[in-house]
Each structure stands twice: as C-alpha cells, then as structure tokens.
Design a protein around this motif. Structure first.
Motif, PDB file in Angstrom:
ATOM      1  N   TYR A  54       1.013  -1.214   0.081  1.00 20.37           N
ATOM      2  CA  TYR A  54      -0.076  -0.206  -0.032  1.00 20.37           C
ATOM      3  C   TYR A  54       0.928   1.328   0.014  1.00 20.37           C
ATOM      4  N   HIS A  58       0.105   3.311  -3.299  1.00 19.21           N
ATOM      5  CA  HIS A  58      -1.233   4.152  -3.261  1.00 19.21           C
ATOM      6  C   HIS A  58      -1.372   5.377  -3.850  1.00 19.21           C
ATOM      7  N   GLU A  59      -0.216   6.017  -3.724  1.00 16.40           N
ATOM      8  CA  GLU A  59      -0.010   7.444  -4.319  1.00 16.40           C
ATOM      9  C   GLU A  59      -0.482   7.446  -5.775  1.00 16.40           C
ATOM     10  N   TYR A  62      -3.961   6.348  -6.501  1.00 15.60           N
ATOM     11  CA  TYR A  62      -4.868   7.418  -6.241  1.00 15.60           C
ATOM     12  C   TYR A  62      -5.045   8.499  -7.160  1.00 15.60           C
ATOM     13  N   LEU A  78     -10.120   3.912  -4.048  1.00 14.53           N
ATOM     14  CA  LEU A  78      -8.904   3.382  -3.620  1.00 14.53           C
ATOM     15  C   LEU A  78      -8.971   2.134  -2.837  1.00 14.53           C
ATOM     16  N   PHE A  82      -7.555  -1.750  -3.717  1.00 18.63           N
ATOM     17  CA  PHE A  82      -6.583  -2.613  -2.685  1.00 18.63           C
ATOM     18  C   PHE A  82      -7.254  -3.643  -2.332  1.00 18.63           C
TER      19      PHE A  82
ATOM     20  N   GLU B  55      -1.071  17.813  -7.866  1.00 16.74           N
ATOM     21  CA  GLU B  55      -1.124  16.355  -7.489  1.00 16.74           C
ATOM     22  C   GLU B  55      -2.052  16.224  -6.466  1.00 16.74           C
ATOM     23  N   PRO B  56      -3.212  15.423  -6.600  1.00 17.37           N
ATOM     24  CA  PRO B  56      -4.368  14.934  -5.511  1.00 17.37           C
ATOM     25  C   PRO B  56      -3.349  14.467  -4.356  1.00 17.37           C
ATOM     26  N   VAL B  58      -3.661  12.040  -1.074  1.00 14.70           N
ATOM     27  CA  VAL B  58      -4.414  10.608  -0.513  1.00 14.70           C
ATOM     28  C   VAL B  58      -4.862  11.354   1.005  1.00 14.70           C
ATOM     29  N   VAL B  62      -7.116   6.037   4.938  1.00 11.51           N
ATOM     30  CA  VAL B  62      -7.598   5.014   3.813  1.00 11.51           C
ATOM     31  C   VAL B  62      -6.976   3.471   4.360  1.00 11.51           C
ATOM     32  N   TRP B  63      -5.686   3.487   4.764  1.00 13.81           N
ATOM     33  CA  TRP B  63      -5.239   2.159   5.075  1.00 13.81           C
ATOM     34  C   TRP B  63      -5.815   1.393   6.208  1.00 13.81           C
ATOM     35  N   ILE B  66      -8.945  -0.028   4.925  1.00 14.17           N
ATOM     36  CA  ILE B  66      -8.642  -1.186   4.275  1.00 14.17           C
ATOM     37  C   ILE B  66      -8.480  -2.282   5.198  1.00 14.17           C
TER      38      ILE B  66
END
Lengths: 209, 277
Positions: A54, A58-59, A62, A78, A82, B55-56, B58, B62-63, B66
């Motif tokens: 991840y 992930h960047e 994303y 996202l 994953f 650049e967006p 994150v 999020v992790w 998940i």
C-alpha cells in the motif's frame, strides 16, 4: 516519490535501465519486479507485506483514480482497488510488472464505477467540488482547466492520457494496463491529445502554438 | 512519408516509442512540414501543461479502512472464526468422513441390491409356485434357468459342500428323479424332484435359513404338523410347506394336503442324519 520526481525519473532514465523495455529497439528486457518480495508476502496474506505494498503504490493509484472518477469518489475506490488487489493477488502471474497489473485493476474498477453511476463524460465537473484544503491561489487557472478538460474526455481516452502524461508509463505498460494492443496505444493517444486540446480551447485556454 | 502517415505516428514519435528507422522518417517529414511540426509542438505544450497539474493528496485513514475490511473479510472466511477454528477439519477427519461416506454409499448400494434381489426372487418364486401344479416341468425350468441350477452327483459331493439329505424315495411311491444345486441370492440350496407312478410331482428344497420371502404376498399359515411348527401356503389345489428339520429348513412344493405334509415331516425327520448340517 512525488509525481514530478517520478516524471523526471521516467523521462530521464537511461533506456537500458528501464525495468520493462528498451524503447529504442522495442525489445522487452524483463528484470525482477522490485515489488516481487512484497507481492510474495501479500500472497500469503501477510499484513505487514500488504501495508508495504500500500505504501509503495497508493499514491500513484490514487492519482489515476482521482483523474478517472474525481476526488470525491477516489478514496472509496482506492479502498476497493486495494481490497481487489489483496483478494486477487493469487491471480497475478508475474509475467508483467505488478504495478501494471494494479493499474489494470484500478482502471477496471473506475470504468465499472462510472457505468454504475451512469455518468456521461460531461457531468463530472458539475458535481466535482474543488478541494477546500487548497486555496485558489495554489491552483493555477491552467491546472483547473486541464482537470476540467480531462474530466470531459471519454474514460478510455482519459485513462490513456493519464497513464502516459501523468504516470509516465511506457506504451508496453499502457497496453498491458488497458488490455489493448501496443500498436493501438499511439493512435489512441493521438485522439486523446487532440480532444484534450480542443476541450481546453473551448474552456478558454489560449495556446501558445 | 506523407502527413497522414506522420500524424499517425506523431504520439509515438513524441513519446520516443518508435523504432529508429520510423523515428528517422517522421523526423525527416517534420523538417519539411510546418503543419505537422506545429502539431508536435502542441503535444509538447499539452504535456507541459499536464505536468503542472496539481497532485491530489491521498486522504488519511485509507489504510485503516482497508485494514478493517481485510480483518472483516478474514473473519468471514470459513475456519477463521472461533467456531470455524474449532470445526476446522483435519486431514484425519477428512479421511474419516470420506471413509464413512464411502461405507454408507456401499451399504446403501448393498441394501438396495439386496432388496432388489429379494424382490426379484419373490417374483421368480411367484411364477414358479403358480406354474408348479399345472406344469411342474416348466416351473422347474424357471428356477433352473434363473438360478443356474445344475444336477448334483450326490456321491461326488465333497466335504464342506452343501450336501442334500434328500432320500431316494418318499412315502406314497415318490422316487427321486434328480437333485439340483441352485445358486440363489439368499442362499445356496438344493432342490430334489420326486415323481410317482401317477405322474404327481413333489419338489423338496433344502436350505440353511428360513425363506418366507419365497412365498411373496401369499398367505402363510403357521400350524403344528407332526409336532413341528410349519408354514403352509395354499397353491391352487396343492400346498407348499416349510419347516425346520434339524439344523436345516426343508420346503416341499406340491403336497396334496396337510396329512401328506405331516407324513413327509415325520419321514424326513427320521431320515435326517443326527446333528449334522
């Protein structure tokens, strides 16, 4: 690695050092996937390996997802991507780079998401809020125009433009990610670039050329 | 190279994805064609524009989301819940289950086959008993054909083989015609045919187990004949009777009446070898 640095690395890396192809001669030179060990750990369900994967990917995923569906839905997608990666990682054959495979999963998820929402290419800007954390001064007019114009492209053209111009993938990697012939990549990029330029001009962009 | 061909390859040229000879051809065309060269410059400008887009970032968390989903998914999988772990089958348990399953299948098959054979046997005997009075020879053929009947040489029966005790003669002038060995699903038994001068026929079957199933749905009457509990079945004008004689069971087909049955019981009981199967 920031996108700008990645772009720089992609653009300036000597061809012989490329991890997938030597573009000048078009001969594939497969070498060990730098993520191979992490991927092997993920196959065993190792949570630490999953976290490493991840962190490494992930960047970029994303960025792609946000360009494909907008930032509003990018976070949820996202997560879904994953989860798909970890569930389906047993299906990853290792014949291509892991990231290419992950891009493919992400693009498929994005396309399915868009089908589910039955959006047309033109409706995303209307419900795409501007990131409130970023002041208007930080976002140049040009940046906004590009994002709006990108959002108006067909998803397939948007995907190929993002993979090439923002993620810096080679044609071989793009072909694998989009599951198209490598010979189709150039012609589709021609379309994407032409249409994006046309949209930009319609939105008020003044090209120098 | 003309403009159309050059424009088809323009993106690949711009992205340095062309082979050297194709790239040289495009490059040569661009030197001479301002229109195509302008298009290439447009690509360059667009690429620079795209490189500058924001650049967006994150979002955080999020992790964690998940990881929570992965944990939920892990718990949902069989064998990962507490109960699932308790129930997680070992190889021994799987092997035992397969063995028991196979045994049940075999037992089921054997039971079905046995029942099926018994049903078939009852049907064969129903035909046999129905034919016996009018056509004893044809009736005999039914059994012999169905159960591989073969004549026995009583003098040549070896030790350990099922040896009939049937005497050479029976009361009322019945003489032994032939003795057959029958391989029936229920048992191996012998059948001895007797005939008298009047042409009457008697069949005497010797078997180790009681075989009421031979009589099928016919009414069986239990009665004392010569002090012996006997099963009696009416066959038109004749009787079939079955009783225990020492360690064996005897069944006679074709008796005229109960008195003849009693007489046969008495006679055969006197003839049997004592305490021998």
């Amino acid at each position: 690695m920031s996108r700008a640095n990645l772009q720089h690395w992609r653009r300036n890396v000597p061809h012989g050092v490329s991890n997938l192809v030597v573009p000048d001669v078009g001969t594939p030179v497969p070498i060990a996937d730098p993520l191979a060990d992490i991927v092997a750990g993920c196959r065993l369900g190792n949570r630490h390996a999953q976290r490493l994967l991840y962190d490494r990917c992930h960047e970029r995923l994303y960025r792609l997802i946000a360009r494909m569906v907008g930032q509003q839905d990018a976070t949820d997608l996202l997560q879904q991507v994953f989860l798909q990666v970890f569930v389906k990682i047993g299906q990853f054959s290792g014949s291509a780079c892991f990231e290419t495979w992950a891009y493919r999963l992400a693009i498929n998820e994005c396309l399915q998401f868009r089908r589910r929402k039955s959006r047309t290419p033109c409706d995303m800007p209307a419900d795409e809020p501007i990131d409130p954390s970023a002041s208007h001064t930080e976002r140049t007019q040009h940046q906004e125009l590009v994002e709006l114009a990108l959002a108006q492209l067909k998803p397939e053209l948007r995907a190929i433009f993002v993979l090439r111009e923002i993620e810096g993938l080679s044609y071989r990697e793009i072909a694998a990610a989009l599951q198209i012939e490598q010979g189709t990549v150039g012609s589709r990029l021609n379309q994407a670039r032409s249409q994006l330029r046309k949209r930009l001009i319609e939105l008020g962009w003044n090209p120098k050329t | 190279m003309n403009c159309e061909s050059a424009r088809d390859l323009l993106s690949a040229y711009f992205d340095q994805e062309l082979k050297p000879d194709a790239a040289s051809a495009v490059r040569a065309h661009l030197v001479t064609c301002q229109d195509c060269a302008r298009r290439l410059a447009e690509f360059q400008e667009l690429s620079a524009l795209a490189a500058d887009i924001c650049e967006p970032e994150v979002p955080r968390g999020v992790w964690s989301a998940i990881e929570s989903s992965l944990a939920r998914e892990h718990r949902r999988q069989p064998g990962n819940t507490r109960w699932g772990r308790l129930m997680k089958p070992s190889r021994v348990a799987i092997a035992a289950t397969l063995l028991i399953g196979a045994s049940l299948v075999l037992l089921g098959y054997w039971t079905w086959r046995s029942l099926d054979q018994h049903v078939q046997m009852a049907a064969v005997f129903d035909r046999y008993l129905g034919e016996f009075q009018e056509h004893p020879q044809q009736a005999q053929e039914i059994l012999l054909t169905r159960y591989g009947g073969r004549p026995m040489d009583l003098q040549a029966v070896g030790a350990g083989q099922f040896k009939p005790n049937a005497p050479q003669d029976l009361p009322n002038g019945f003489e032994r015609v032939e003795t057959y060995l029958l391989d029936m699903p229920c048992c191996t038994c012998t059948q001895t045919i007797y005939r008298n001068h009047a042409g009457d026929t008697l069949a005497l079957l010797e078997h180790r187990e009681e075989q009421r199933m031979w009589f099928g749905n016919r009414t069986v009457i239990e009665a004392q004949c010569h002090g012996q509990m006997t099963c009696l079945v009416q066959l038109k004008d004749q009787l079939a009777a079955s009783w225990k004689c020492g360690p064996r069971y005897l069944t006679v087909i074709g008796a005229r009446n109960v008195e003849q049955v009693s007489e046969l019981i008495s006679f055969l009981d006197a003839q049997r070898p004592q305490d021998k199967g």
